[in-house]
Design a protein around this motif. Structure first.
Motif, PDB file in Angstrom:
ATOM      1  N   LEU A  66       0.824  -1.199   0.000  1.00 17.67           N
ATOM      2  CA  LEU A  66       0.000   0.000   0.000  1.00 17.67           C
ATOM      3  C   LEU A  66       0.867   1.262   0.000  1.00 17.67           C
ATOM      4  CD1 LEU A  66      -2.798   1.340   0.180  1.00 17.67           C
ATOM      5  CD2 LEU A  66      -2.602   1.178   2.673  1.00 17.67           C
ATOM      6  N   LEU A  67       1.914   1.254   0.800  1.00 15.82           N
ATOM      7  CA  LEU A  67       2.817   2.409   0.845  1.00 15.82           C
ATOM      8  C   LEU A  67       3.518   2.604  -0.499  1.00 15.82           C
ATOM      9  CD1 LEU A  67       4.299   1.840   4.406  1.00 15.82           C
ATOM     10  CD2 LEU A  67       2.891   3.788   3.698  1.00 15.82           C
ATOM     11  N   SER A  68       3.922   1.512  -1.124  1.00 13.05           N
ATOM     12  CA  SER A  68       4.567   1.615  -2.431  1.00 13.05           C
ATOM     13  C   SER A  68       3.591   2.165  -3.470  1.00 13.05           C
ATOM     14  CB  SER A  68       5.094   0.245  -2.877  1.00 13.05           C
ATOM     15  OG  SER A  68       6.092  -0.229  -1.986  1.00 13.05           O
ATOM     16  N   THR A  69       2.355   1.690  -3.422  1.00 16.02           N
ATOM     17  CA  THR A  69       1.346   2.175  -4.353  1.00 16.02           C
ATOM     18  C   THR A  69       1.065   3.656  -4.134  1.00 16.02           C
ATOM     19  OG1 THR A  69       0.311  -0.015  -4.373  1.00 16.02           O
ATOM     20  CG2 THR A  69      -1.006   1.818  -5.182  1.00 16.02           C
ATOM     21  N   ALA A  70       0.957   4.054  -2.881  1.00 15.77           N
ATOM     22  CA  ALA A  70       0.696   5.461  -2.580  1.00 15.77           C
ATOM     23  C   ALA A  70       1.838   6.354  -3.061  1.00 15.77           C
ATOM     24  CB  ALA A  70       0.477   5.642  -1.078  1.00 15.77           C
ATOM     25  N   THR A  71       3.054   5.877  -2.918  1.00 15.74           N
ATOM     26  CA  THR A  71       4.201   6.654  -3.397  1.00 15.74           C
ATOM     27  C   THR A  71       4.137   6.825  -4.909  1.00 15.74           C
ATOM     28  OG1 THR A  71       5.552   5.840  -1.568  1.00 15.74           O
ATOM     29  CG2 THR A  71       6.718   6.738  -3.473  1.00 15.74           C
ATOM     30  N   TRP A  72       3.775   5.744  -5.607  1.00 16.32           N
ATOM     31  CA  TRP A  72       3.646   5.810  -7.068  1.00 16.32           C
ATOM     32  C   TRP A  72       2.552   6.800  -7.459  1.00 16.32           C
ATOM     33  CZ3 TRP A  72       0.006   5.161 -10.796  1.00 16.32           C
ATOM     34  CH2 TRP A  72       0.445   4.936 -12.101  1.00 16.32           C
TER      35      TRP A  72
END
Length: 213
Positions: free
Chosen positions: A196-202
């Motif tokens: 989720l954190l990786s997706t939010a960063t993207w």
């Protein structure tokens, strides 16, 4: 979060995606009224993301359109159990809304509470299977802009489903509705905090937010 969670539960650093994430888009929740102008801001942000990755529109299945009531039953029953002694001592100092909620919670019997917990378990299984193919589910963070004044924190109804399911969720600023910012909410199944954190960063890199000048 990595310091508060169990060892190895959440990474202390965000790992960037090597590919565009696959996203679901849940544009509305049936138990709340969404502000059209604010919704247009969120819609525009989602369309922007859709130019860079796959965004699949979804809607809550009919059998889960009252999921908010499952959460309410659990929340009020447990609230009354936890705060009953406090209310008995301090009822006059509590707000009318809180007293009404705790009174309602005491009226929920053990069988109804167990039924709600069983429904919650079924919901977790259903939504995890249904949404498991997505890196995150996009949805409004609130039905509209923040309310005026400091008497309320606003309407939490857009968080209801994720609270019921125990899904990690977070908010990204997505644009302005008049003079107030609007947020885009991202959620993912239990245990997928790092993704989720990786997706939010993207997503954040593709939603350059500009606040008030």
């Amino acid at each position: 979060a990595s310091l508060l969670a169990g060892a190895g539960r959440i990474s202390p650093a965000i790992t960037p995606f090597s590919r565009p994430p696959r996203l679901a888009w849940l544009s509305a929740f049936p138990w709340t009224q969404h502000d059209l102008a604010a919704g247009a801001v969120i819609d525009a942000a989602v369309r922007r993301l859709a130019t860079a990755t796959e965004v699949v529109p979804i809607a809550l299945p009919r059998e889960w359109r009252d999921a908010n009531l499952i959460l309410r039953t659990i929340m009020l029953h447990e609230g009354a159990r936890a705060l009953g002694d406090l209310q008995a001592r301090e009822r006059a100092r509590l707000t009318p809304a809180l007293n009404a909620a705790l009174d309602e919670g005491r009226s929920i019997d053990a069988d109804r509470y167990r039924d709600a917990q069983a429904a919650r378990a079924r919901a977790i299984a259903y939504f995890t299977d249904w949404l498991g193919e997505f890196d995150a589910i996009l949805s409004p963070a609130a039905p509209g802009p923040a309310p005026h004044g400091q008497t309320t924190t606003g309407d939490p109804s857009c968080c209801t489903l994720w609270s019921l399911l125990g899904y990690p969720a977070m908010n990204l600023p997505a644009g302005m509705a008049g003079t107030l910012p609007m947020g885009l909410q991202l959620a993912a199944p239990q245990g997928r905090d790092n993704a989720l954190l990786s997706t939010a960063t993207w997503c954040e890199a593709r939603l350059p937010f500009r606040g008030l000048a």
